[in-house]
Scaffold this motif. Structure first.
Motif, PDB file in Angstrom:
ATOM      1  N   SER A 148       0.828  -1.342   0.072  1.00  0.00           N
ATOM      2  CA  SER A 148      -0.212   0.061  -0.048  1.00  0.00           C
ATOM      3  C   SER A 148       0.841   1.307  -0.024  1.00  0.00           C
ATOM      4  CB  SER A 148      -0.821   0.130   1.268  1.00  0.00           C
ATOM      5  OG  SER A 148       0.018   0.128   2.418  1.00  0.00           O
ATOM      6  N   ALA A 149       0.238   2.304  -0.156  1.00  0.00           N
ATOM      7  CA  ALA A 149       1.246   3.666  -0.125  1.00  0.00           C
ATOM      8  C   ALA A 149       1.635   3.891   1.087  1.00  0.00           C
ATOM      9  CB  ALA A 149       0.197   4.812  -0.679  1.00  0.00           C
ATOM     10  N   LYS A 150       1.009   3.682   2.249  1.00  0.00           N
ATOM     11  CA  LYS A 150       1.558   3.792   3.511  1.00  0.00           C
ATOM     12  C   LYS A 150       2.844   2.833   3.774  1.00  0.00           C
ATOM     13  CE  LYS A 150       0.236   4.222   8.196  1.00  0.00           C
ATOM     14  NZ  LYS A 150      -0.776   3.963   9.250  1.00  0.00           N
ATOM     15  N   GLU A 151       2.515   1.740   3.259  1.00  0.00           N
ATOM     16  CA  GLU A 151       3.755   0.716   3.558  1.00  0.00           C
ATOM     17  C   GLU A 151       5.129   0.885   2.695  1.00  0.00           C
ATOM     18  OE1 GLU A 151       0.854  -3.380   4.686  1.00  0.00           O
ATOM     19  OE2 GLU A 151       1.349  -2.846   2.462  1.00  0.00           O
ATOM     20  N   ALA A 152       4.563   1.403   1.388  1.00  0.00           N
ATOM     21  CA  ALA A 152       5.783   1.696   0.433  1.00  0.00           C
ATOM     22  C   ALA A 152       6.522   2.762   1.132  1.00  0.00           C
ATOM     23  CB  ALA A 152       5.344   1.724  -0.737  1.00  0.00           C
ATOM     24  N   GLY A 153       5.816   3.832   1.418  1.00  0.00           N
ATOM     25  CA  GLY A 153       6.439   5.111   1.997  1.00  0.00           C
ATOM     26  C   GLY A 153       7.255   4.520   3.249  1.00  0.00           C
ATOM     27  N   ALA A 154       6.867   3.931   3.766  1.00  0.00           N
ATOM     28  CA  ALA A 154       7.524   3.419   5.223  1.00  0.00           C
ATOM     29  C   ALA A 154       8.976   2.784   4.835  1.00  0.00           C
ATOM     30  CB  ALA A 154       6.681   2.841   6.265  1.00  0.00           C
ATOM     31  N   ALA A 155       8.753   1.601   3.950  1.00  0.00           N
ATOM     32  CA  ALA A 155       9.698   0.910   3.658  1.00  0.00           C
ATOM     33  C   ALA A 155      10.813   1.654   2.888  1.00  0.00           C
ATOM     34  CB  ALA A 155       9.182  -0.203   2.596  1.00  0.00           C
ATOM     35  N   TRP A 156      10.292   2.749   2.077  1.00  0.00           N
ATOM     36  CA  TRP A 156      11.485   3.517   1.425  1.00  0.00           C
ATOM     37  C   TRP A 156      12.039   4.398   2.388  1.00  0.00           C
ATOM     38  CZ3 TRP A 156      14.177   3.764  -3.128  1.00  0.00           C
ATOM     39  CH2 TRP A 156      14.771   5.035  -3.217  1.00  0.00           C
ATOM     40  N   ALA A 157      11.503   5.027   3.239  1.00  0.00           N
ATOM     41  CA  ALA A 157      12.026   5.898   4.162  1.00  0.00           C
ATOM     42  C   ALA A 157      13.179   4.927   5.127  1.00  0.00           C
ATOM     43  CB  ALA A 157      10.941   6.477   5.170  1.00  0.00           C
ATOM     44  N   GLU A 158      12.639   3.904   5.562  1.00  0.00           N
ATOM     45  CA  GLU A 158      13.396   3.195   6.329  1.00  0.00           C
ATOM     46  C   GLU A 158      14.872   2.747   5.465  1.00  0.00           C
ATOM     47  OE1 GLU A 158      13.780  -1.009   8.835  1.00  0.00           O
ATOM     48  OE2 GLU A 158      11.832  -0.442   7.697  1.00  0.00           O
ATOM     49  N   ASN A 159      14.801   2.655   4.092  1.00  0.00           N
ATOM     50  CA  ASN A 159      15.757   2.224   3.360  1.00  0.00           C
ATOM     51  C   ASN A 159      16.837   3.276   3.164  1.00  0.00           C
ATOM     52  OD1 ASN A 159      17.187   1.811   0.585  1.00  0.00           O
ATOM     53  ND2 ASN A 159      16.875  -0.120   1.428  1.00  0.00           N
ATOM     54  N   ILE A 160      16.357   4.549   2.616  1.00  0.00           N
ATOM     55  CA  ILE A 160      16.894   5.710   2.570  1.00  0.00           C
ATOM     56  C   ILE A 160      17.637   6.385   3.514  1.00  0.00           C
ATOM     57  CG2 ILE A 160      15.228   7.456   2.322  1.00  0.00           C
ATOM     58  CD1 ILE A 160      18.017   6.530  -0.246  1.00  0.00           C
ATOM     59  N   GLY A 161      16.917   5.915   4.802  1.00  0.00           N
ATOM     60  CA  GLY A 161      17.008   6.848   6.148  1.00  0.00           C
ATOM     61  C   GLY A 161      18.334   6.483   6.791  1.00  0.00           C
TER      62      GLY A 161
END
Length: 344
Positions: free
Chosen positions: A21-34
């Protein structure tokens, strides 16, 4: 991702938001690039979005790709002090754009440009939807090769710069070949990659970086040769003129693979071999195939083919017809030998 041992394939890590989902995708990307940046999305698509990031460890370097939606990237002085990262991040924008948030429209990357981030310095940038190829380099390895090591943060180097083009083509080749490489083989590539990167950032080649530039130039010439193998006018004179160099320089570049003429002959013989192994060409005569590739003298062609592969063209075709793959694959070392020899 752990460090690879001698002879092992390169460590690889990959994150993909497909199906999230958009929320899950956003969180996964933020964790990776974070690991490097604080991010804030411009606007997340309600139906979700496809983002991915992945990379290979090349010794002390990391090469990888990224794809995501528009967002802001921030790196504060507090963040720098907390994580202690001082690497350079070199990003090749294949799609989309990136630039400083306080910059004008002319201060953004275009597809094909190189964007440099110095993780030892603060930044506030914005990117549109993008796809990029990234190289992460420890500062202590690259800075000694740079003329002004502290003046590259948020720099854009246009892709129409010949040195940048050489570097980006090198990165693409490196990423493409990474799945087949081992840590031992990567050791031969680190210094040339650093030298070519430094030349691209400096805008010139010097004594410290010329070797890497020569490797990038060698790759470009090889690509041209392979694209024009069937052209009757392919010659040292034509290639030297095409790349604005002397024949002496061309011959120097190809010394470690047996010379320019030898390289062209090997590439043509390799192409002949692949056709001989292809059942779709079984109706063609061997000399018809040979002449198409510039071999007009039958004894000379057969002798050259045997020297390279240990078999005559007729024997190679006969083995292929019997599906004797173990014997016919014995010549596959030639491509790898040519690629690696110039790095010694």
């Amino acid at each position: 991702m752990g460090q690879a041992k001698s002879g092992q394939k390169l460590p690889y890590s990959f994150m993909d938001t497909k199906g999230m989902s958009a929320k899950e995708a956003g969180a996964a990307w933020a964790e990776n690039i974070g690991v490097m940046f604080d991010t804030k999305y411009h606007e997340l698509p309600s139906e979700g979005f496809h983002a991915h990031a992945g990379g290979y460890i090349l010794g002390e370097l990391i090469i990888g790709t990224g794809k995501s939606v528009a967002q802001n990237f921030d790196r504060s002085r507090y963040r720098i002090g907390r994580d202690g990262l001082t690497h350079y991040l070199l990003q090749y924008y294949q799609r989309g754009s990136c630039g400083r948030r306080d910059g004008g429209s002319g201060d953004r990357t275009r597809p094909g440009d190189l964007f440099i981030t110095d993780l030892a310095q603060p930044l506030a940038t914005a990117a549109s939807d993008f796809t990029n190829l990234n190289l992460i380099v420890p500062r202590r390895l690259l800075a000694p090769l740079l003329q002004r090591p502290d003046e590259h943060n948020t720099r854009i180097v246009r892709g129409n710069n010949p040195l940048v083009e050489l570097f980006l083509n090198h990165l693409q080749s490196l990423f493409r070949m990474a799945p087949a490489m081992t840590q031992d083989e990567v050791g031969l590539l680190i210094q040339p990659t650093l030298q070519l990167a430094a030349a691209a950032l400096n805008g010139t080649a010097d004594e410290q970086t010329q070797a890497g530039v020569d490797i990038g130039l060698f790759d470009e010439v090889c690509r041209h040769v392979n694209d024009h193998l069937l052209h009757p006018d392919l010659s040292a004179e034509q290639v030297a003129s095409r790349f604005g160099m002397s024949r002496r320089k061309l011959y120097y570049l190809f010394e470690k693979v047996g010379g320019f003429v030898s390289y062209v002959q090997e590439r043509r013989l390799h192409r002949v071999r692949m056709i001989l192994l292809d059942p779709a060409h079984a109706h063609r005569t061997i000399m018809d195939i040979a002449e198409e590739h510039g071999f007009l003298h039958r004894p000379g062609f057969i002798a050259a083919f045997r020297r390279l592969y240990g078999l005559t063209p007729g024997e190679m075709r006969a083995l292929a017809m019997r599906r004797d793959t173990e014997a016919i694959e014995s010549g596959d070392h030639v491509e790898w030998r040519n690629w690696i020899a110039r790095l010694r």
